[in-house]
Design a protein around this motif. Sequence first.
Motif, PDB file in Angstrom:
ATOM      1  N   LEU A  10      17.377   0.434  73.684  1.00 17.87           N
ATOM      2  CA  LEU A  10      17.560  -0.723  72.326  1.00 17.87           C
ATOM      3  C   LEU A  10      18.849  -0.294  71.269  1.00 17.87           C
ATOM      4  O   LEU A  10      19.471   0.562  70.939  1.00 17.87           O
ATOM      5  CB  LEU A  10      16.643  -0.109  71.505  1.00 17.87           C
ATOM      6  CG  LEU A  10      14.732  -0.465  72.187  1.00 17.87           C
ATOM      7  CD1 LEU A  10      14.397  -0.261  70.549  1.00 17.87           C
ATOM      8  CD2 LEU A  10      14.928  -1.444  72.687  1.00 17.87           C
ATOM      9  N   THR A  11      19.560  -1.655  71.723  1.00  8.91           N
ATOM     10  CA  THR A  11      20.817  -1.872  71.387  1.00  8.91           C
ATOM     11  C   THR A  11      21.818  -2.548  70.770  1.00  8.91           C
ATOM     12  O   THR A  11      21.065  -3.178  70.195  1.00  8.91           O
ATOM     13  CB  THR A  11      22.057  -1.286  72.363  1.00  8.91           C
ATOM     14  OG1 THR A  11      23.375  -0.379  71.935  1.00  8.91           O
ATOM     15  CG2 THR A  11      22.636  -1.798  73.670  1.00  8.91           C
ATOM     16  N   LYS A  18      17.684  -1.386  65.877  1.00  9.39           N
ATOM     17  CA  LYS A  18      16.544  -0.860  66.588  1.00  9.39           C
ATOM     18  C   LYS A  18      15.218  -0.066  66.382  1.00  9.39           C
ATOM     19  O   LYS A  18      14.336   0.623  67.727  1.00  9.39           O
ATOM     20  CB  LYS A  18      18.066  -0.307  67.180  1.00  9.39           C
ATOM     21  CG  LYS A  18      18.580  -0.931  67.324  1.00  9.39           C
ATOM     22  CD  LYS A  18      19.615   0.082  67.888  1.00  9.39           C
ATOM     23  CE  LYS A  18      21.368   0.696  66.490  1.00  9.39           C
ATOM     24  NZ  LYS A  18      21.409  -0.503  65.953  1.00  9.39           N
ATOM     25  N   THR A  19      15.874   0.785  65.469  1.00  8.62           N
ATOM     26  CA  THR A  19      14.542   1.982  65.333  1.00  8.62           C
ATOM     27  C   THR A  19      13.339   1.698  64.964  1.00  8.62           C
ATOM     28  O   THR A  19      12.523   2.201  65.072  1.00  8.62           O
ATOM     29  CB  THR A  19      15.476   2.393  64.003  1.00  8.62           C
ATOM     30  OG1 THR A  19      17.051   3.125  64.283  1.00  8.62           O
ATOM     31  CG2 THR A  19      14.218   4.102  63.184  1.00  8.62           C
ATOM     32  N   GLY A  22      12.500  -0.077  68.056  1.00  6.04           N
ATOM     33  CA  GLY A  22      11.749   1.479  69.033  1.00  6.04           C
ATOM     34  C   GLY A  22      10.242   1.941  68.658  1.00  6.04           C
ATOM     35  O   GLY A  22      10.081   2.609  70.037  1.00  6.04           O
ATOM     36  N   TYR A  33      10.094   8.022  72.547  1.00  8.99           N
ATOM     37  CA  TYR A  33      11.048   7.416  71.511  1.00  8.99           C
ATOM     38  C   TYR A  33      12.605   8.142  71.603  1.00  8.99           C
ATOM     39  O   TYR A  33      12.109   9.828  70.583  1.00  8.99           O
ATOM     40  CB  TYR A  33      10.566   6.433  70.173  1.00  8.99           C
ATOM     41  CG  TYR A  33      12.226   6.167  69.342  1.00  8.99           C
ATOM     42  CD1 TYR A  33      12.533   5.274  69.884  1.00  8.99           C
ATOM     43  CD2 TYR A  33      12.476   6.859  68.668  1.00  8.99           C
ATOM     44  CE1 TYR A  33      13.245   4.596  68.245  1.00  8.99           C
ATOM     45  CE2 TYR A  33      13.376   7.139  67.665  1.00  8.99           C
ATOM     46  CZ  TYR A  33      14.206   5.921  67.339  1.00  8.99           C
ATOM     47  OH  TYR A  33      15.364   5.399  66.257  1.00  8.99           O
ATOM     48  N   ASN A  35      16.389   8.799  69.042  1.00  9.80           N
ATOM     49  CA  ASN A  35      17.395   8.510  68.905  1.00  9.80           C
ATOM     50  C   ASN A  35      18.425   9.057  69.571  1.00  9.80           C
ATOM     51  O   ASN A  35      18.664  10.289  68.853  1.00  9.80           O
ATOM     52  CB  ASN A  35      16.931   8.458  66.945  1.00  9.80           C
ATOM     53  CG  ASN A  35      18.215   7.829  65.921  1.00  9.80           C
ATOM     54  OD1 ASN A  35      18.998   7.933  66.233  1.00  9.80           O
ATOM     55  ND2 ASN A  35      17.539   6.784  65.631  1.00  9.80           N
ATOM     56  N   ASP A  79      17.332   4.511  71.543  1.00 10.27           N
ATOM     57  CA  ASP A  79      18.114   3.503  70.270  1.00 10.27           C
ATOM     58  C   ASP A  79      19.354   4.136  70.109  1.00 10.27           C
ATOM     59  O   ASP A  79      19.240   5.478  69.942  1.00 10.27           O
ATOM     60  CB  ASP A  79      17.333   4.049  69.487  1.00 10.27           C
ATOM     61  CG  ASP A  79      17.831   3.488  67.331  1.00 10.27           C
ATOM     62  OD1 ASP A  79      18.479   2.759  67.545  1.00 10.27           O
ATOM     63  OD2 ASP A  79      16.724   3.662  67.401  1.00 10.27           O
ATOM     64  N   TYR A  80      20.225   3.679  70.206  1.00  7.87           N
ATOM     65  CA  TYR A  80      21.849   4.031  70.178  1.00  7.87           C
ATOM     66  C   TYR A  80      22.901   1.968  69.730  1.00  7.87           C
ATOM     67  O   TYR A  80      21.886   1.555  70.340  1.00  7.87           O
ATOM     68  CB  TYR A  80      22.183   4.518  70.928  1.00  7.87           C
ATOM     69  CG  TYR A  80      23.773   4.966  70.618  1.00  7.87           C
ATOM     70  CD1 TYR A  80      23.547   5.992  69.956  1.00  7.87           C
ATOM     71  CD2 TYR A  80      25.266   5.032  71.237  1.00  7.87           C
ATOM     72  CE1 TYR A  80      25.195   6.682  69.102  1.00  7.87           C
ATOM     73  CE2 TYR A  80      25.931   5.211  70.965  1.00  7.87           C
ATOM     74  CZ  TYR A  80      26.507   6.910  69.432  1.00  7.87           C
ATOM     75  OH  TYR A  80      27.214   6.969  69.176  1.00  7.87           O
ATOM     76  N   HIS A  81      23.703   2.891  68.654  1.00  9.53           N
ATOM     77  CA  HIS A  81      24.505   1.816  68.506  1.00  9.53           C
ATOM     78  C   HIS A  81      25.720   1.497  69.313  1.00  9.53           C
ATOM     79  O   HIS A  81      26.685   0.807  68.720  1.00  9.53           O
ATOM     80  CB  HIS A  81      24.237   1.687  67.239  1.00  9.53           C
ATOM     81  CG  HIS A  81      25.588   2.740  66.639  1.00  9.53           C
ATOM     82  ND1 HIS A  81      25.129   3.675  66.547  1.00  9.53           N
ATOM     83  CD2 HIS A  81      26.933   3.091  66.841  1.00  9.53           C
ATOM     84  CE1 HIS A  81      25.843   4.789  66.110  1.00  9.53           C
ATOM     85  NE2 HIS A  81      26.979   4.433  66.110  1.00  9.53           N
TER      86      HIS A  81
END
Length: 173
Positions: A10-11, A18-19, A22, A33, A35, A79-81
């Motif tokens: 999930l980006t 995302k969080t 997720g 999950y 993060n 989960d990361y940007h």
Amino acid sequence: MMAKRPNILLTGTPGVGKTTLGKELAAQTGLTYVNIGELANEGNLYDGYDEEYQCPVLDEDRVVDELDAKMVEGGVIVDYHGCDLFPERWFHIVVVLRTDNTQLYTRLEDRGYTGKKLQDNVQCEIFQTIYEEAMESYPEEIVHQLPSNTPEDLEKNLEQLIQWTEQWMKDHN
Ligand code: DAT
């Protein structure tokens, strides 16, 4: 033998959801999950400090080393940007969440972002930076953009990803 389970990335720009998605997806599918921000924090997986953005710089190699065994096993939601630091082989689907810039502006302001940090993040979304990064880093057929503006979007995305996960498990077990 344990059932095979997919890995989901999930980006998207900070604040797109995302969080929220997720954690709910993990709760409903039983996937784990992860993060990346929290993982780095817990393991102090940093390499220097970014003066401009006033934040530590991620040690990407150590993050990848730390997670690799878990990813090979499967069943992880990451989960990361950002997305170009991870090995392509890790993910079965890459989901880029997208939010309209006025909405995103408000969410990031509520989070306490101001000035350059706020502007740069909204601009990142306007320029679809993460979507392009995803398209360059993964086979395009596994990259999906999903709108994340409203609670209805969240429900729809959740439903779709639960269905996708169930189908993937049927196909691979
Ligand atoms: P991220 O993890 O991408 O930084 P988040 O999950 O922390 O984003 O969400 C940021 C804020 O936006 C948070 O207050 C929850 C809210 N939010 C998330 N998804 C949303 C949606 N689809 N509709 C409305 N608000 C949403």
